[in-house]
Design an enzyme around this catalytic site. Structure first.
Site, PDB file in Angstrom:
ATOM      1  N   ASP A 149       2.468  54.185  24.266  1.00 57.16           N
ATOM      2  CA  ASP A 149       2.593  53.493  25.545  1.00 57.16           C
ATOM      3  C   ASP A 149       1.800  54.276  26.591  1.00 57.16           C
ATOM      4  O   ASP A 149       2.030  55.477  26.782  1.00 57.16           O
ATOM      5  CB  ASP A 149       4.051  53.409  25.979  1.00 57.16           C
ATOM      6  N   ASP A 202      10.529  39.695  24.557  1.00 50.70           N
ATOM      7  CA  ASP A 202      11.390  40.769  25.047  1.00 50.70           C
ATOM      8  C   ASP A 202      12.651  40.119  25.576  1.00 50.70           C
ATOM      9  O   ASP A 202      12.577  39.249  26.459  1.00 50.70           O
ATOM     10  CB  ASP A 202      10.692  41.549  26.161  1.00 50.70           C
TER      11      ASP A 202
END
Length: 253
Positions: A8, A129
């Site tokens: 990330d 998500d």
């Protein structure tokens, strides 16, 4: 089951967030390219890369470092975060990224997403998500009224490569994975589902494999040495365990 170590990127650095909260950030490396090489040396066959800056703003900002990772490793790279324009998707795929993850705009503009899938068959991943089972968008800042299963079923007949399903409540918390939710989604569609969020132990990986998930994304647990990459690959059935494979403080920074 496929194992996808996560990288990330925020502000050019390799970080992890807790439940997507940008105020709860841990920096694991100043050089994402070196981190990618690190996982490659330990046996990674693929990487899941997220442009956190792009996810938050809707404008991808870490393309240069992402492309460097692809060029430096040659690994299968799956990239997401702020990809809401066809041109940006085409740029990444043209630079050697294997597939891209589309979340927010797939939810808000389903026709565009369908056209994108048909233009790049087998290279588009649907990113779902969910918070309490409901799909969240815009870097998890907004929550819709649609369930992950409803959205997944809407697109399962398109030529998508996979679905990445992230349980927001579990993400980055090291409290275990929501196997039931992951398994329910995989049962509801014919598309391969990759689990993300909360994977803490090797038993979590084994449980996901037993539940029929196609893959799992490993983040904080891998970076904080809850288990080694070799052990994770063995638990997922990708290869036999080898000696070593854990992250050392020096090699990860």
């Amino acid at each position: 089951m496929e194992v996808w170590p996560a990288i990330d990127i925020r502000g050019g650095r390799c970080v992890r967030l807790c439940q997507g909260d940008f105020n709860r950030e841990t920096v694991y490396g100043e050089d994402p390219v070196e981190m990618a090489r690190h996982w490659q040396r330990l046996g990674a066959m693929r990487l899941h890369i997220v442009d956190l800056d792009g996810a938050r703003t809707g404008n991808p900002t870490n393309f240069p470092v992402i492309i460097k990772i692809v060029q430096a490793t040659g690994l299968v790279c799956q990239v997401g975060g702020g990809l809401r324009q066809t041109e940006a998707v085409a740029e990444l795929l043209g630079a050697g990224v294997a597939r891209v993850v589309i979340g927010t705009r797939a939810i808000k503009d389903p026709q565009w997403f369908r056209e994108l899938c048909r233009r790049f068959p087998g290279q588009i991943v649907l990113g779902l998500d969910a918070r309490d089972g409901l799909v969240a968008t815009d870097g998890w800042l907004e929550t819709t009224r649609e369930s992950a299963v409803e959205v997944a079923q809407r697109f399962q007949d398109e030529p998508i490569a996979a679905i990445v399903y992230t349980d927001i409540a579990s993400d980055g918390m090291l409290k275990g994975v929501n196997v039931a939710a992951m398994a329910a989604l995989q049962r509801s569609v014919s598309v391969p589902v990759i689990a993300s969020g909360g994977i803490t132990t090797l038993e979590d990986i084994r449980a996901l494999k037993a539940a029929g998930l196609a893959g799992c994304i490993l983040g904080r647990a891998l970076y904080e040495q809850r288990f080694s990459l070799s052990e994770a690959l063995e638990a997922a059935g990708e290869r036999e365990a080898t000696e070593g494979g854990s992250v050392s403080a020096n090699s990860a920074r």
